[in-house]
Design a protein around this motif. Structure first.
Motif, PDB file in Angstrom:
ATOM      1  N   ALA A  57       0.830  -1.210   0.000  1.00 53.50           N
ATOM      2  CA  ALA A  57       0.000   0.000   0.000  1.00 53.50           C
ATOM      3  C   ALA A  57       0.861   1.256   0.000  1.00 53.50           C
ATOM      4  O   ALA A  57       0.592   2.212  -0.736  1.00 53.50           O
ATOM      5  N   VAL A  58       1.925   1.262   0.802  1.00 51.56           N
ATOM      6  CA  VAL A  58       2.823   2.421   0.841  1.00 51.56           C
ATOM      7  C   VAL A  58       3.548   2.577  -0.486  1.00 51.56           C
ATOM      8  O   VAL A  58       3.714   3.685  -1.001  1.00 51.56           O
ATOM      9  N   ALA A  59       3.975   1.459  -1.085  1.00 51.39           N
ATOM     10  CA  ALA A  59       4.640   1.522  -2.386  1.00 51.39           C
ATOM     11  C   ALA A  59       3.686   2.039  -3.459  1.00 51.39           C
ATOM     12  O   ALA A  59       4.078   2.828  -4.329  1.00 51.39           O
ATOM     13  N   GLY A  60       2.426   1.615  -3.403  1.00 50.64           N
ATOM     14  CA  GLY A  60       1.435   2.114  -4.361  1.00 50.64           C
ATOM     15  C   GLY A  60       1.221   3.610  -4.219  1.00 50.64           C
ATOM     16  O   GLY A  60       1.127   4.335  -5.217  1.00 50.64           O
ATOM     17  N   LEU A  61       1.174   4.091  -2.977  1.00 50.38           N
ATOM     18  CA  LEU A  61       1.040   5.529  -2.739  1.00 50.38           C
ATOM     19  C   LEU A  61       2.260   6.284  -3.257  1.00 50.38           C
ATOM     20  O   LEU A  61       2.134   7.348  -3.860  1.00 50.38           O
ATOM     21  N   GLY A  62       3.446   5.712  -3.059  1.00 49.02           N
ATOM     22  CA  GLY A  62       4.662   6.335  -3.569  1.00 49.02           C
ATOM     23  C   GLY A  62       4.683   6.375  -5.090  1.00 49.02           C
ATOM     24  O   GLY A  62       5.077   7.379  -5.694  1.00 49.02           O
ATOM     25  N   LEU A  95       8.611   5.074  -1.421  1.00 44.92           N
ATOM     26  CA  LEU A  95       9.086   3.797  -1.961  1.00 44.92           C
ATOM     27  C   LEU A  95      10.178   3.200  -1.085  1.00 44.92           C
ATOM     28  O   LEU A  95      10.203   1.975  -0.852  1.00 44.92           O
ATOM     29  N   LEU A  96      11.083   4.034  -0.573  1.00 50.10           N
ATOM     30  CA  LEU A  96      12.118   3.534   0.339  1.00 50.10           C
ATOM     31  C   LEU A  96      11.511   3.035   1.643  1.00 50.10           C
ATOM     32  O   LEU A  96      11.948   2.013   2.195  1.00 50.10           O
ATOM     33  N   THR A  97      10.509   3.737   2.142  1.00 44.14           N
ATOM     34  CA  THR A  97       9.822   3.297   3.359  1.00 44.14           C
ATOM     35  C   THR A  97       9.129   1.959   3.134  1.00 44.14           C
ATOM     36  O   THR A  97       9.171   1.070   3.988  1.00 44.14           O
ATOM     37  N   ALA A  98       8.491   1.792   1.985  1.00 46.25           N
ATOM     38  CA  ALA A  98       7.837   0.522   1.659  1.00 46.25           C
ATOM     39  C   ALA A  98       8.856  -0.614   1.617  1.00 46.25           C
ATOM     40  O   ALA A  98       8.582  -1.716   2.114  1.00 46.25           O
ATOM     41  N   ALA A  99      10.025  -0.353   1.044  1.00 49.41           N
ATOM     42  CA  ALA A  99      11.073  -1.380   1.015  1.00 49.41           C
ATOM     43  C   ALA A  99      11.518  -1.733   2.430  1.00 49.41           C
ATOM     44  O   ALA A  99      11.737  -2.910   2.754  1.00 49.41           O
ATOM     45  N   GLY A 100      11.630  -0.733   3.300  1.00 49.37           N
ATOM     46  CA  GLY A 100      12.009  -0.992   4.689  1.00 49.37           C
ATOM     47  C   GLY A 100      10.957  -1.795   5.437  1.00 49.37           C
ATOM     48  O   GLY A 100      11.280  -2.704   6.206  1.00 49.37           O
ATOM     49  N   ILE A 101       9.685  -1.479   5.217  1.00 53.45           N
ATOM     50  CA  ILE A 101       8.600  -2.226   5.863  1.00 53.45           C
ATOM     51  C   ILE A 101       8.600  -3.676   5.390  1.00 53.45           C
ATOM     52  O   ILE A 101       8.442  -4.608   6.177  1.00 53.45           O
ATOM     53  N   ALA A 102       8.783  -3.874   4.083  1.00 54.77           N
ATOM     54  CA  ALA A 102       8.805  -5.235   3.537  1.00 54.77           C
ATOM     55  C   ALA A 102      10.000  -6.014   4.088  1.00 54.77           C
ATOM     56  O   ALA A 102       9.866  -7.181   4.472  1.00 54.77           O
ATOM     57  N   ALA A 103      11.157  -5.383   4.144  1.00 53.72           N
ATOM     58  CA  ALA A 103      12.346  -6.066   4.669  1.00 53.72           C
ATOM     59  C   ALA A 103      12.157  -6.418   6.134  1.00 53.72           C
ATOM     60  O   ALA A 103      12.493  -7.534   6.569  1.00 53.72           O
ATOM     61  N   ALA A 104      11.623  -5.493   6.920  1.00 55.49           N
ATOM     62  CA  ALA A 104      11.392  -5.773   8.335  1.00 55.49           C
ATOM     63  C   ALA A 104      10.371  -6.890   8.511  1.00 55.49           C
ATOM     64  O   ALA A 104      10.514  -7.738   9.392  1.00 55.49           O
ATOM     65  N   GLY A 105       9.342  -6.905   7.668  1.00 59.25           N
ATOM     66  CA  GLY A 105       8.334  -7.956   7.746  1.00 59.25           C
ATOM     67  C   GLY A 105       8.885  -9.320   7.390  1.00 59.25           C
ATOM     68  O   GLY A 105       8.492 -10.327   7.975  1.00 59.25           O
ATOM     69  N   LEU A 106       9.802  -9.358   6.443  1.00 61.59           N
ATOM     70  CA  LEU A 106      10.382 -10.645   6.046  1.00 61.59           C
ATOM     71  C   LEU A 106      11.437 -11.134   7.025  1.00 61.59           C
ATOM     72  O   LEU A 106      11.615 -12.338   7.195  1.00 61.59           O
ATOM     73  N   LEU A 107      12.124 -10.217   7.689  1.00 62.11           N
ATOM     74  CA  LEU A 107      13.211 -10.611   8.585  1.00 62.11           C
ATOM     75  C   LEU A 107      12.766 -10.809  10.032  1.00 62.11           C
ATOM     76  O   LEU A 107      13.435 -11.501  10.785  1.00 62.11           O
ATOM     77  N   ARG A 108      11.661 -10.215  10.444  1.00 63.26           N
ATOM     78  CA  ARG A 108      11.220 -10.295  11.834  1.00 63.26           C
ATOM     79  C   ARG A 108      10.565 -11.638  12.109  1.00 63.26           C
ATOM     80  O   ARG A 108       9.801 -12.143  11.304  1.00 63.26           O
ATOM     81  N   ARG A 109      10.835 -12.177  13.281  1.00 61.24           N
ATOM     82  CA  ARG A 109      10.256 -13.466  13.635  1.00 61.24           C
ATOM     83  C   ARG A 109       9.052 -13.342  14.572  1.00 61.24           C
ATOM     84  O   ARG A 109       8.124 -14.090  14.475  1.00 61.24           O
ATOM     85  N   THR A 110       9.094 -12.417  15.514  1.00 63.06           N
ATOM     86  CA  THR A 110       7.980 -12.248  16.447  1.00 63.06           C
ATOM     87  C   THR A 110       7.650 -10.776  16.595  1.00 63.06           C
ATOM     88  O   THR A 110       8.461  -9.916  16.285  1.00 63.06           O
ATOM     89  N   VAL A 111       6.470 -10.520  17.085  1.00 64.60           N
ATOM     90  CA  VAL A 111       6.026  -9.155  17.339  1.00 64.60           C
ATOM     91  C   VAL A 111       5.710  -9.038  18.820  1.00 64.60           C
ATOM     92  O   VAL A 111       4.993  -9.882  19.362  1.00 64.60           O
ATOM     93  N   PRO A 112       6.214  -8.007  19.493  1.00 63.47           N
ATOM     94  CA  PRO A 112       5.845  -7.827  20.897  1.00 63.47           C
ATOM     95  C   PRO A 112       4.345  -7.588  21.038  1.00 63.47           C
ATOM     96  O   PRO A 112       3.681  -7.135  20.107  1.00 63.47           O
ATOM     97  N   ASP A 113       3.806  -7.891  22.215  1.00 60.10           N
ATOM     98  CA  ASP A 113       2.370  -7.762  22.448  1.00 60.10           C
ATOM     99  C   ASP A 113       1.858  -6.343  22.254  1.00 60.10           C
ATOM    100  O   ASP A 113       0.727  -6.133  21.882  1.00 60.10           O
ATOM    101  N   ASP A 114       2.700  -5.332  22.518  1.00 62.52           N
ATOM    102  CA  ASP A 114       2.234  -3.958  22.423  1.00 62.52           C
ATOM    103  C   ASP A 114       2.111  -3.472  20.985  1.00 62.52           C
ATOM    104  O   ASP A 114       1.702  -2.344  20.761  1.00 62.52           O
ATOM    105  N   GLU A 115       2.434  -4.293  19.996  1.00 64.81           N
ATOM    106  CA  GLU A 115       2.319  -3.891  18.597  1.00 64.81           C
ATOM    107  C   GLU A 115       1.115  -4.524  17.902  1.00 64.81           C
ATOM    108  O   GLU A 115       0.995  -4.444  16.700  1.00 64.81           O
ATOM    109  N   SER A 116       0.237  -5.151  18.658  1.00 67.93           N
ATOM    110  CA  SER A 116      -0.909  -5.789  18.015  1.00 67.93           C
ATOM    111  C   SER A 116      -1.898  -4.728  17.529  1.00 67.93           C
ATOM    112  O   SER A 116      -2.020  -3.658  18.101  1.00 67.93           O
ATOM    113  N   VAL A 117      -2.574  -5.032  16.466  1.00 66.35           N
ATOM    114  CA  VAL A 117      -3.553  -4.117  15.869  1.00 66.35           C
ATOM    115  C   VAL A 117      -4.809  -4.139  16.735  1.00 66.35           C
ATOM    116  O   VAL A 117      -5.316  -5.199  17.078  1.00 66.35           O
ATOM    117  N   THR A 118      -5.288  -2.954  17.089  1.00 67.70           N
ATOM    118  CA  THR A 118      -6.504  -2.860  17.887  1.00 67.70           C
ATOM    119  C   THR A 118      -7.574  -2.120  17.106  1.00 67.70           C
ATOM    120  O   THR A 118      -7.278  -1.403  16.150  1.00 67.70           O
TER     121      THR A 118
END
Length: 190
Positions: A57-62, A95-118
């Motif tokens: 979505a961020v890449a599309g906006l960019g 576009l750079l932010t979208a690449a960073g989000i994608a890289a973080a999403g692919l490399l991250r293994r767990t998400v702390p509880d305080d980052e859950s979508v509410t």
């Protein structure tokens, strides 16, 4: 604190009494059903697909920003920046932010509880998007000062601030600085 639904435990059924929620230091953690309660606000499990969807979505906006900036006239040839410069920089940054989000999403293994979508967070995001779109539309109809004041006050309120300083003084300072810098010093038509 999450809402809890009382489910009679086996012990409560044997004694005939209602289930009692433990609130002391020995209380069980949220999500634990051993105390006879079920946590209805359990955080959503981590999903790489969600991170990749946000990145798309961020890449599309960019990309839309870059395409839109191509329709603006370029610089005049005198070394000054043209009207297409800021939208181009914004599109590249998105576009750079979208690449960073994608890289973080692919490399991250767990998400702390305080980052859950509410639900509250999604409502805030929807409100902010609506405010930004409304600001863009209203700016073409009205003057910069009242529209920006209302926009900053509304964003501040959506993000949870209350009181005269947050909803009147802060927006007045932001509008005054913005108008002073861009309208008076830089002579940008607002």
């Amino acid at each position: 604190m999450s809402p809890r639904i009382s489910v009679p435990s086996a012990k409560a059924e044997r004694t005939g009494g209602p289930a009692v929620e433990s609130t002391g230091p020995d209380a069980t953690l949220a999500g634990d059903t051993a105390d006879g309660h079920v946590d209805v606000a359990a955080p959503a499990p981590y999903s790489r697909a969600r991170d990749l969807l946000v990145a798309a979505a961020v890449a599309g906006l960019g990309a839309l920003t870059l395409v839109g900036s191509r329709g603006l006239p370029g610089r005049a040839g005198d070394g000054s920046l043209g009207p297409d410069w800021w939208p181009t920089v914004l599109g590249v940054c998105l576009l750079l932010t979208a690449a960073g989000i994608a890289a973080a999403g692919l490399l991250r293994r767990t998400v702390p509880d305080d980052e859950s979508v509410t639900r509250h967070g999604l409502l805030q995001l929807g409100g902010l998007i609506a405010l930004v779109l409304g600001y863009g539309i209203a700016w073409h109809q009205l003057h910069f000062v009242p529209v920006t004041f209302a926009f900053v006050a509304a964003v501040t309120a959506v993000l949870g601030s209350r009181g005269v300083r947050a909803l009147v003084v802060f927006p007045a300072i932001i509008v005054g600085l913005s108008y002073g810098i861009f309208g008076l010093l830089l002579r940008v038509p607002l």
